[in-house]
Design an enzyme around this catalytic site. Structure first.
Site, PDB file in Angstrom:
ATOM      1  CG  LEU A  25      37.502  47.412 -16.912  1.00  0.00           C
ATOM      2  CD1 LEU A  25      36.114  46.809 -16.903  1.00  0.00           C
ATOM      3  CD2 LEU A  25      37.441  48.924 -17.040  1.00  0.00           C
ATOM      4  CB  CYS A  26      39.580  48.652 -10.959  1.00  0.00           C
ATOM      5  SG  CYS A  26      39.971  48.561  -9.214  1.00  0.00           S
ATOM      6  N   PRO A  27      41.243  45.706 -10.839  1.00  0.00           N
ATOM      7  CG  PRO A  27      42.230  44.114  -9.375  1.00  0.00           C
ATOM      8  CD  PRO A  27      41.026  44.345 -10.291  1.00  0.00           C
ATOM      9  CG  ASP A  52      39.813  51.296 -14.424  1.00  0.00           C
ATOM     10  OD1 ASP A  52      38.625  51.664 -14.371  1.00  0.00           O
ATOM     11  OD2 ASP A  52      40.346  50.615 -13.534  1.00  0.00           O
ATOM     12  CG  ASP A  58      41.935  52.095  -8.346  1.00  0.00           C
ATOM     13  OD1 ASP A  58      41.322  52.426  -7.310  1.00  0.00           O
ATOM     14  OD2 ASP A  58      41.446  51.356  -9.222  1.00  0.00           O
TER      15      ASP A  58
END
Length: 87
Positions: A25-27, A52, A58
């Site tokens: 998941l981010c980041p 994600d 992103d």
């Protein structure tokens, strides 16, 4: 192509390296892509595999900020492949 523009011509695109960020998941997908791109030569293409949902925003933003070319993305089942040319 502007690195902030989403492209749709990635079918059968060739690439130099693949990064598996599935389940991260981010980041983390972008951080791992940044690290991998550092070891690649200018002009080489990285295929980033990610699940994600935030990566759709992103990855193009990361490319625009870091001077890489976002070549586009394609989805296959639950995985999206993002294609990045090192700038």
């Amino acid at each position: 192509m502007d690195s902030g523009t989403r492209a749709t011509y990635v079918k059968d695109m060739t690439y130099d390296d693949t990064l598996d960020a599935i389940g991260l998941l981010c980041p983390l997908p972008v951080l791992k892509a940044r690290k991998r791109l550092k070891s690649m030569d200018k002009g080489q293409v990285l295929r980033l595999e990610a699940t994600d949902p935030a990566a759709v925003i992103d990855v193009p933003h990361f490319c625009a900020e870091q001077g890489h070319d976002f070549l586009g993305d394609e989805s296959q089942n639950d995985v999206t492949h993002y294609f990045i040319r090192k700038g």
